[in-house]
Structures are given as structure tokens and as C-alpha cells.
Design an enzyme around this catalytic site. Sequence first.
Site, PDB file in Angstrom:
ATOM      1  N   LYS B  75       0.853  -1.197   0.000  1.00 32.44           N
ATOM      2  CA  LYS B  75       0.000   0.000   0.000  1.00 32.44           C
ATOM      3  C   LYS B  75       0.889   1.248   0.000  1.00 32.44           C
ATOM      4  O   LYS B  75       1.970   1.259   0.622  1.00 32.44           O
ATOM      5  CB  LYS B  75      -0.894  -0.027   1.246  1.00 32.44           C
ATOM      6  CG  LYS B  75      -1.981   1.041   1.259  1.00 32.44           C
ATOM      7  CD  LYS B  75      -2.858   0.896   2.518  1.00 32.44           C
ATOM      8  CE  LYS B  75      -3.945   1.959   2.571  1.00 32.44           C
ATOM      9  NZ  LYS B  75      -4.779   1.830   3.784  1.00 32.44           N
ATOM     10  N   SER B 150      -9.630   2.096   2.775  1.00 34.09           N
ATOM     11  CA  SER B 150      -8.729   2.803   1.909  1.00 34.09           C
ATOM     12  C   SER B 150      -7.740   1.941   1.127  1.00 34.09           C
ATOM     13  O   SER B 150      -7.204   2.393   0.122  1.00 34.09           O
ATOM     14  CB  SER B 150      -7.928   3.809   2.739  1.00 34.09           C
ATOM     15  OG  SER B 150      -7.129   3.127   3.691  1.00 34.09           O
ATOM     16  N   SER B 174      -9.939  -0.336   6.870  1.00 34.30           N
ATOM     17  CA  SER B 174      -9.313  -0.124   5.566  1.00 34.30           C
ATOM     18  C   SER B 174      -8.702  -1.355   4.909  1.00 34.30           C
ATOM     19  O   SER B 174      -8.350  -1.306   3.738  1.00 34.30           O
ATOM     20  CB  SER B 174      -8.244   0.964   5.664  1.00 34.30           C
ATOM     21  OG  SER B 174      -8.862   2.232   5.635  1.00 34.30           O
TER      22      SER B 174
END
Lengths: 478, 482
Positions: B75, B150, B174
Site C-alpha cells: 500500500k 482505503s 481499511s
Amino acid sequence: MYQPVIGLEVHVQLDTKSKCFCGCSIKFGQSPNSQTCPVCLGFPGSLPVLNEAALKLSLKAALALDCEVSKFIKFDRKNYFYPDLPKNFQISQYDLPLSHNGALFIDSESGRKKIRIRRVHLEEDAGKLVHPEKGKMSMVDFNRSGTPLLEIVSEPDIDSAEEAYDYLLRLKAILEYLEVSDCNMEEGSLRCDANVSLKSAGGALGDKVELKNMNSFKGVKQALEYEIKRQAELLDKKKKITQETRLWDAVKNVTVSMRSKEEAHDYRYFPEPDLVPFILDEDYIKKIRESLPELPQARAERFAREYNIPRYDAAVLTADKYLADYFEQCVQLYDKTKIVSNWIMTELLAHLNKRNIDIRYLELKPKSFVSILEMMDEGSISGKLAKEILPEALESKKEPRDIVKEKGLVQVTDTKEIETIVERVIKENPKAAGDYYQGKTSAFTFLVGQIMRVSRGKANPKVANKILKEQLERRGNA
Amino acid sequence: MELHRLTAHQLSDLIAQKKTSPKEIAQDLLKRIKKTEKKVKAFCFLDEKDVLRQCAELEKRTSHGALFGIPVVIKDNICVQGQDTTCSSRILKGFKPPYDATCVRRLKQEGAIIFAKGNMDEFAFGSSCETSCYGPTHNPWDLKRIPGGSSGGSAASVAADETILALGSDTGGSIRQPASLCGVVGFKPTYGRVSRYGLIAFASSLDQIGPLAKDVQDAAILLNVISGHDGQDSTCADVKVPDYTKALVNNVNGLRIGYPKEYFAKGLNTEVKDSVETALGLLRKLGAQVKEISLPHTGYAVADYYIIATAEASSNLARFDGVQYGHRASDFDNLLDMYAKTRGEGFGEEAKRRIILGTYALSSGYYDAYYLRALKARRLIKEDFDRAFKDCDCIVTPTSPTAAFKIGERIDNPLAMYLSDIYTISVNLAGLPAISVPCGFNEKGLPIGLQFIARAFEEEVLLRGAYTFEQNTDYHLKKPEL
């Protein structure tokens, strides 16, 4: 008349090897940004880890200042934007400082006085802004960023600029004794802000003014003196004192307004979530308490007792740890303690002050210093000469004994040599000799002076006196 | 062979049998990406040359690690040395960290290939991956829909077979919510299980790094590598790391499962509700003791979270000021102007919203009413779980109240967006571990996720429950058509 009410906020850099929350060195004077890492640069993703050495030194100071130590240790974030603060928040302690309710004693004119310590807490230092003379940009040196700082806040128990000065001296002495900081104000390892307000005769306390930017103890004193006068004049004119922060201008010797209360920061303190609060074990605190060294007050008492020197001398000698260390090293080598103390307090200190030398960096080692006293005892130099040799030794960094030898300054005690000189002097000054026989004592003094002149001051006065007397008697009888 | 369709454990077996190599796997994935990435847009950075360089390095290695030759997407808020790490924000454009996050370092040690940077909501602020400065990632199951967020890029890339594994971060859901919406496994470990060093903080007391994977076994393998004490993170617990793959047993006999009644109330989509209830039925059939429980303070979780998380974020994001790295406004009059313009230009709308919210919550005069009360509510929420765990070993809930919604559907309605995490937020507030596994599809063919929650550091209980469920269903085997 107004009564000044003063509180001091002192920041000292702790003398650890590495920074408060990372492993970078805190050594002073290195090339800019050479002592940094992602943590003290506040790089994204980096996290702080508490340096245990910083905590230990903080606890040492807190205990020596008679504080109550909190067993629950937590840190908070103090949020504000400034380019020398890489995270734009400072890791500090807010509602639960590591210690509080301490005290420090100063010796004022009216005797010993207690100044209460409100709190002692640990935080990190910021970097330093550098403003080049040319160009619109400023630069940042983060070498200092993350250096452990101890904040020591007094209660407003200080009544005068003089007392503030004494408080700082005593605090510095204690911190130096503890070896928690080198307290070097010029290198910024000790910094002091002051709060001052005036209480009028009726007892009403005026609004307080915070003073910043003093970079010496003397500066603190001068700034307070100025500020007390300024506020008194305002009150005399029935004018209001604005609650504000003022900066000391050491060139113009005035304080100038920096910001008012309305502009004051909202630091939005909240618990630092990257550092887990923890509980200190009772034993841990106990061990630190037991490790505390002898502090100035105790050392002064011991000096007076053990070395049989006046209390006043002991107080002066112990006010600076390194001066006291010097004295103790000297008396280990030379046992006339009162002479050592006199020579250190009058001669040595005078020269150090004149040359602005810190006793810590004095190259004249105790052994060399006492050799001057030994030469006096041996009679090889006079007291007058000894006083001339000391500054020369400081200046030339030569051994005092070598200086004496090189200059041929060694006192002549050789009777034969002196006898020759005496004979010569009597021969060359028949009138004076005649006067002596007439009973004029001044004639004898004159002749001694001549002997000293001829020997260029090297003749041992005692020996010269004795021989002159003998020779004159002998001649008189003849 | 379509290597990209396989799991890490399958590929590891093939490598061990010398039937494939790291380079072959990487090349197969790069081929796959050529076909699918322009539709999915899961990545913000992919350096093919660097991937092949890593493969060449691996070939020189004599000892293989647990993830030898396995590509892992990172990420974009996790630092990879020398590689762009921007939190999908303009303000960090061009930032190349001089160091690896601890989890990345461990991945490299175990022979993983650091494959690409996963797109995300800017600074992990969002549940749809739409607030990224690089534009949204698309859900592989329906390209008009969001992948969740996210960690949307991480989840979508796993679902689209563009990578084998991915790392995400989970502050309020997330990892789990995008896993649920993309039909993959998402694992949020206990707070303190995985080092946060190198994770660009959103909310320090809630953030946790975790795996996204194609099945539970892969998640366990990845968790094994990234877990454990780290001297660089004070919040990382010094708790022994078991071999999580040993917890993969197909047996829930006697496992006490609670389902909180508050999670099955208003706002839960009926298709999701049906799937989760069916899943609970299956678990019961497999021998688990399933019963209703209560988490009475659930209703406060979202509000509580948005005070604590934004307060911490407002402080964590203060460092993005244009002084040292990232974006700096080009034209300014003075320092304050430089700060204002840099941050004004650098942060997106949601980031600004959260910074302002958090700054407000910490302001003098409001601190007690907001932040301090939020901390108290957080304690109550945690105590709910403590009480519940006296009677059960794990808690099962829906991961998200709905399946994937359409791109643009909630972007102008922050409150609706915030409710996407209603079932995942409490777990972060309580610091607990949780996993989301696929448990069905709705009428439109969109995946639905099932969440298992356990006591702190009882990841093994989650793995047991999730693995058993997975072994007795085939939702995880279904692939989106791209």
C-alpha cells in the site's frame, strides 16, 4: 513600592550520548544535519523510542531537586508549526510531568531561602534556524532536533533579579554535580525564560510578562532589572501592564514586545500515541536515589569540616563542581588547605575571570598549580614571584618549575653567592654603611634594597638580611 | 500455466518442485497487468525493471525464505526504500523514503518481491479509494464500482490476479472493507502485533498493517512474516509469534461464536444480512456454538472514531509542510504563506476536512467535550468486547453493511461514506484482531464479506474459524471476469 514576583523556566540539555527518541549523537558543533536520522528529521513513517538514559538523568535531577517522582510516565504532543520542528509537534509532558513539588535553596542576604520547584519534565529539543546574510531563504540544522531537554519550572517565589541570579547559579551547580548536563549557556545547553509581575503595596498582583531571549545568567539578571523598572514606571503612571511575551535585547539592554496574550498559541496538547505510557518500578527509583552524588550544600559543609577552611571559602569553592574538584585534587597533593583555598579564591579565580577561562578547560593541572606553593615553601621563590609565575604559567602553558628555571628566577639561597653580593654592596655604598653605624635603620633597608637590585631580585631576602647584618657587625667590630 | 491465478502457497510448492521460478511468476503477472490494469487501476507505482532486478537478485540467493519469489503489493502509505511512497497524495509527490518499513524489510528478508505500490484513499482517509490523487481504483467485479478503501488498490489487485499478496493498513476497516467488497481475504491483526515503523501514520493508536490474500492460508503465511516485536516501534508488543499456519484447522467444533444483535439492525442491506445469517447457519452446522450477544455501545463507535482518528491525524499530518520533502508551493510571500499554500495545494478535500475536524476536537475549550469524552467512550466500547468475550471465543458480523457501491455515489456525502465502516471501526477502537472472508455474492454478482473478531493476540482463533468456513464454501474460488 512594588514587590517583584518572579518565576523561572529553565531548559537544560541532558548529557546523554544519543538523542531522546532515536540513536543519533547529540555532540555539539558538528556539520549541519550530519547527526540526523528519519526519526529526528520527523520523516513520514518514523516512530520515537524513548532513550532510557534520558529518563534516568531526568529522574536524577528531579530527585536531587527534592521532587515527588511520578511513577506513571507518559508523553504528550505539543502542536505548533515552526520550521525548526520537523514534525510540527514537540514530544513533551503536559498534565502529568515526571515530577513535581520540589525545592531548591539559595543563600540570600537574609539567610537560606527556599524556592519551590513546580515541575520537572522531559521533552525533545528543536533544530536550529540559520539565516544567511544574503538571500531570502533560511536554512535548518536538525542536529539539535530531538536532543533530550529537561524543563525545570520554579514557583514564583523569587523576589528580585539578584535572587533569580542566585537561583540559576545554584541550579547549575546541582545539575553539574549530578553530571546530568554541562549547563553551557553559550552552547545553548542551558536556557532560561522568566515570568515577572509586580505586586503593589495593596497586595494586588499585576499581569505577568514572560521574558525570553536571555543568553547568559547576567542577561537574565539585567532583563529582570530592566523589566521590574519598566513595570514600576508604568504602574506609577497608573498605566496597565499588558500580559505579553517580551524579548531581551542584549545590545540595547531593553525588553521589546514579541506577542500579546491574544496571539498566544493553542498547543492542542494530547497524549503522544506513539509512546506507550508505563509504570516505573519502586526499585528503579530507589536505585537512582541511592546513586545521587554529594550535592553542593553537603560538599560545602564537608569542606569546612574536613579541610578546616572558613564556611565562606567552602561555599565559594563548592558553588562550581569543577572548582571544588580542582580544590580537592590540590589538597590531596598539598596539605596546607587554607593556603590552597586562598590561592584558588584570590589568585587563580582572578586570572580565570580575567581571561574568561572555564575551570573545566584549565590546562594548568592541580599538580602544577601546587608546585608554585611548594616552591614558596622551599624558599626557592618569594610570594611576590609566585604571584607573577601563576599568570605566566596560565599564559605560556609551561610548568611553573620550568618557568622559574628558564628565567633563572630561582631564589639565591647560596650563602657564598650572597656574601659576595653583600660585600660588593657595602663597598659601593660606604655612606649608607656609615649611616648604619650611626644607628639609622633606614640605611639597613636601603642596603637590602641594593642587594636585591644587584641580584635582580633573586637573593633570598631572609638570607640576605642575615648575611648583611653579620657582615656589618663584623666590620663594625673590626 | 496461468501462474497469476494461483495462491502463494501453491506457487511456493511449484518453486520448491522447481516447476517455476520467481522470474516466471513475475513475468506472468506483468503480462496479466498489461491486460487488466488499465481497467482496474490498482497501482500508483509499478517499476517493471525493478521487479525483474529483484528476481535476478533472488536467483543468486542460496537460502530461500518463506515468501521466496512471491510478489507482494505494498500500500502506498508503507515506506519502501528508494521507491515513491506518497499516500496517494499530491503533498508527498516525489517522496522516496530513505528506509524500508519494518514489514517491508521482513518481506525482503523472506525473499518476497516488492511488486508495486497499491493505490489508496489519500492518507487512508476514505472507504472507496476515490480520494486518491491518482484517481479511483475500480472494483474488478464491476468496473463502475468502487473497490472499497482505503486499501482499495491492494484489495483490487489481489482480486484481479494482478498480484499474489498485498499489504494494506487498517485504521477503521481499511483492510477488511475493501477485502469484503473485492471478494478476498483481509486480515487486521491485533494492535501491536505488526510493527508500524515505516507506515505513514493516519491515527497512530488505531493503525495496523495487515495482509490481503486470495485465501486464509496465504493470509496466515504473510502474517507469520510481518508479525513480531520491533525495537523501532514502542507500541509493537513483545508477544511471541506462533506459527499461524498451524492454526489452519478445518474444525470449529465447540467454538463459541457470538453475533452482536446491534450489527444486524437498521442500515444493514438485506442481501448482506441473508449471506451472513447463512454463514452463521453453516458454522453452527459445522459444530460451532452460535449465540446472540450484545455490544451495547456500538452506536457510539463511528462518532467516537471520527474524533480520535481525526485528532491524531491532524497532528500526524502537520509534518507535511513543504520544508523538507514532498510538495512545496512555488510562489509565496512568507513562511505562513508557504505553509498555507503548500498544504492548500497538497491536500485533497477529505484530508482537509479531517485535519480541520481533528484540530477542532483538540482545541483548548473543546478538548474535554470532544477528545477526552471520546477516549472515555473508547474505553466503554472496549469493555463491551471484554464482556462479550467472557461468553464466546469469537464474534462474527458482516464486514460491510452493503456490497460495493458505485463510483461517485457517496463521495459528496461524507456521513454516508463514514457509515461504510460501521462494522469494522469498533475493532480498531478496541485494538482487536479481525479477518474478513468472502461469504457470498449479491444478485448483481458483487462479493459479500464475513468478519470474525477475536480477543487481542488470538489471531489463531480467527484463522481457525475463517479457514474452516473457507474450506466448507467456495466463494473464495470465484474470480471476476476481466
